[in-house]
Design an enzyme around this catalytic site. Structure first.
Site, PDB file in Angstrom:
ATOM      1  N   GLU A  52       4.709 141.211   7.047  1.00 46.46           N
ATOM      2  CA  GLU A  52       4.082 142.436   7.532  1.00 46.46           C
ATOM      3  C   GLU A  52       5.111 143.479   7.954  1.00 46.46           C
ATOM      4  O   GLU A  52       5.028 144.633   7.557  1.00 46.46           O
ATOM      5  CB  GLU A  52       3.153 142.130   8.718  1.00 46.46           C
ATOM      6  CG  GLU A  52       2.597 143.411   9.330  1.00 46.46           C
ATOM      7  CD  GLU A  52       1.435 143.207  10.279  1.00 46.46           C
ATOM      8  OE1 GLU A  52       1.319 142.140  10.882  1.00 46.46           O
ATOM      9  OE2 GLU A  52       0.638 144.151  10.399  1.00 46.46           O
ATOM     10  N   ASP A  71       2.563 136.717   8.392  1.00 45.97           N
ATOM     11  CA  ASP A  71       2.218 137.633   9.485  1.00 45.97           C
ATOM     12  C   ASP A  71       2.783 137.031  10.768  1.00 45.97           C
ATOM     13  O   ASP A  71       2.306 135.998  11.235  1.00 45.97           O
ATOM     14  CB  ASP A  71       0.692 137.786   9.590  1.00 45.97           C
ATOM     15  CG  ASP A  71       0.313 138.959  10.492  1.00 45.97           C
ATOM     16  OD1 ASP A  71       1.175 139.419  11.265  1.00 45.97           O
ATOM     17  OD2 ASP A  71      -0.847 139.395  10.426  1.00 45.97           O
ATOM     18  N   ILE A 112       2.832 138.144  13.944  1.00 42.76           N
ATOM     19  CA  ILE A 112       1.810 138.173  15.005  1.00 42.76           C
ATOM     20  C   ILE A 112       0.552 138.787  14.416  1.00 42.76           C
ATOM     21  O   ILE A 112       0.502 139.992  14.168  1.00 42.76           O
ATOM     22  CB  ILE A 112       2.243 139.019  16.227  1.00 42.76           C
ATOM     23  CG1 ILE A 112       3.548 138.503  16.831  1.00 42.76           C
ATOM     24  CG2 ILE A 112       1.122 139.023  17.280  1.00 42.76           C
ATOM     25  CD1 ILE A 112       3.970 139.223  18.121  1.00 42.76           C
ATOM     26  N   ASP A 113      -0.455 137.971  14.170  1.00 41.90           N
ATOM     27  CA  ASP A 113      -1.743 138.532  13.787  1.00 41.90           C
ATOM     28  C   ASP A 113      -2.548 138.683  15.070  1.00 41.90           C
ATOM     29  O   ASP A 113      -2.726 137.722  15.815  1.00 41.90           O
ATOM     30  CB  ASP A 113      -2.493 137.652  12.794  1.00 41.90           C
ATOM     31  CG  ASP A 113      -3.787 138.327  12.393  1.00 41.90           C
ATOM     32  OD1 ASP A 113      -3.744 139.533  12.087  1.00 41.90           O
ATOM     33  OD2 ASP A 113      -4.834 137.670  12.431  1.00 41.90           O
ATOM     34  N   THR A 130      -1.859 141.841  16.891  1.00 43.24           N
ATOM     35  CA  THR A 130      -0.846 142.570  17.669  1.00 43.24           C
ATOM     36  C   THR A 130      -1.491 143.354  18.809  1.00 43.24           C
ATOM     37  O   THR A 130      -0.980 143.367  19.928  1.00 43.24           O
ATOM     38  CB  THR A 130      -0.056 143.521  16.749  1.00 43.24           C
ATOM     39  OG1 THR A 130       0.593 142.725  15.765  1.00 43.24           O
ATOM     40  CG2 THR A 130       0.987 144.315  17.514  1.00 43.24           C
ATOM     41  N   ASP A 171      -2.806 138.677   6.086  1.00 39.96           N
ATOM     42  CA  ASP A 171      -3.951 138.247   6.904  1.00 39.96           C
ATOM     43  C   ASP A 171      -4.829 137.267   6.132  1.00 39.96           C
ATOM     44  O   ASP A 171      -5.640 136.551   6.713  1.00 39.96           O
ATOM     45  CB  ASP A 171      -4.839 139.440   7.294  1.00 39.96           C
ATOM     46  CG  ASP A 171      -4.117 140.473   8.131  1.00 39.96           C
ATOM     47  OD1 ASP A 171      -3.440 140.087   9.092  1.00 39.96           O
ATOM     48  OD2 ASP A 171      -4.218 141.685   7.809  1.00 39.96           O
TER      49      ASP A 171
HETATM   50  C1  LIP Z   1      -4.536 143.099  12.096  1.00 31.28           C
HETATM   51  C2  LIP Z   1      -5.591 142.078  12.339  1.00 31.28           C
HETATM   52  C3  LIP Z   1      -6.849 142.773  12.705  1.00 31.28           C
HETATM   53  C4  LIP Z   1      -7.367 143.445  11.475  1.00 31.28           C
HETATM   54  C5  LIP Z   1      -6.372 144.445  10.936  1.00 31.28           C
HETATM   55  C6  LIP Z   1      -4.946 143.957  10.899  1.00 31.28           C
HETATM   56  P1  LIP Z   1      -1.984 142.622  12.812  1.00 31.28           P
HETATM   57  O1  LIP Z   1      -3.306 142.428  11.854  1.00 31.28           O
HETATM   58  O2  LIP Z   1      -5.300 141.203  13.327  1.00 31.28           O
HETATM   59  O3  LIP Z   1      -7.785 141.870  13.173  1.00 31.28           O
HETATM   60  O4  LIP Z   1      -8.543 144.132  11.766  1.00 31.28           O
HETATM   61  O5  LIP Z   1      -6.805 144.824   9.644  1.00 31.28           O
HETATM   62  O6  LIP Z   1      -4.629 143.325   9.701  1.00 31.28           O
HETATM   63  O7  LIP Z   1      -1.511 144.019  12.585  1.00 31.28           O
HETATM   64  O8  LIP Z   1      -2.394 142.390  14.207  1.00 31.28           O
HETATM   65  O9  LIP Z   1      -1.066 141.596  12.259  1.00 31.28           O
END
Ligand code: LIP
Length: 277
Positions: free
Chosen positions: A70, A90, A92-93, A95, A220
């Site tokens: 990412e 990813d 931190i999914d 964030t 994701d």
């Molecule tokens: C995000 C996801 C979030 C989703 C966004 C994005 P990040 O990833 O956690 O739930 O709605 O499309 O991909 O930026 O926290 O890794």
């Protein structure tokens, strides 16, 4: 060979746990936040640090493999899936959750060869739940086998979705229209937990019947898609066709019927593909 990917998966598990420790520690402290593509597309020092940590340790072990991450992509690296063994990461999914200390934060590591997903590892850093699946070998959470929901009736469904980064009026109208149609179909409920990967893990474990989203990314989807399939569930494109990892959209469900019902109900929000140009 198959055996070789099994070894890669063991390394992925170790790497996710190590990354999770770093995130768990950082979770307690003040975060330094900046924005990426929009004022609601957020990143912290920890996202970058953890991605560097993951990629550098994997690259050392597998110098010929390719990496899609990412934060590397945000920094301008091409997001292209080739036939080479490719790690899709990813760091931190969730964030935004991380920034607010809302405890739904995960590390996601997927792995593809010949453009086919071979295994996925998702680590819920705070609950310490480790979701794993390898193609043909079942899906597990902390070693316990997962089974997706068998629900086919929309009016008995618990559905998860995520909002995505676009907030222009046209997008919001489609977004709320989609929710409205599902609510009118008398679904039991709709939840937004702030982490696409952990939401998808709920579909794999049968706690939720379905998930849909426009605007998420390949990092994701990659790990979670294997986990859901191996739990007996379905991942498809929002058009009803096969999943396209780079298309930034997904419907996932325990049953084929539920997945197609949702795909039929929802209208498309267009996002630029991950592999554009
Ligand atoms: C995000 C996801 C979030 C989703 C966004 C994005 P990040 O990833 O956690 O739930 O709605 O499309 O991909 O930026 O926290 O890794």
């Amino acid at each position: 060979s198959k055996k070789q990917w099994e070894g890669c998966m063991e390394i992925a598990v170790q790497t996710a746990r190590t990354a999770g420790q770093v995130i768990r520690e950082a979770f307690k402290h003040e975060k330094e936040v900046s924005t990426k593509s929009s004022p609601v597309d957020l990143v912290t020092e920890t996202d970058r640090l953890v991605e560097d940590l993951i990629i550098s340790s994997l690259r050392e072990k597998y110098p010929s493999h390719r990496f899609i991450g990412e934060e590397s992509s945000a920094a301008g690296e091409k997001c292209l899936l080739t036939d080479s063994p490719t790690w899709i990461i990813d760091p931190i999914d969730g964030t935004c959750n991380f920034i607010h200390s809302f405890p739904m934060v995960a590390v996601s590591i997927g792995f593809a060869v010949n453009k086919e997903l071979e295994f996925g590892v998702i680590y819920h850093c705070l609950d310490e739940n480790l979701y794993t699946a390898r193609k043909g070998h079942g899906a597990f959470c902390n070693g316990i086998q997962l089974q997706g929901s068998k629900e086919t009736d929309m009016s008995k469904a618990l559905i998860l979705t995520e909002i995505g980064a676009k907030r222009d009026p046209a997008t919001l109208k489609i977004f709320s229209g989609n929710m409205e149609r599902l609510l009118k179909a008398q679904v039991h409920g709709i939840r937004v937990i702030g982490s696409a990967t952990l939401a998808l893990c709920q579909v794999a474990s049968g706690a939720a019947d379905a998930y849909y989203q426009f605007g998420l990314h390949c990092w994701d989807i990659a790990a979670a898609a294997v986990i859901i399939r191996e739990a007996g569930g379905n991942v498809i494109d929002t058009s009803g066709g096969p999943l396209d990892l780079m298309s930034r959209r997904i419907v996932a469900a325990g049953t084929v019927e539920m997945a197609h019902y949702i795909a039929q109900e929802i209208q498309t929000i267009t996002y630029e593909r991950d592999d554009h140009n």
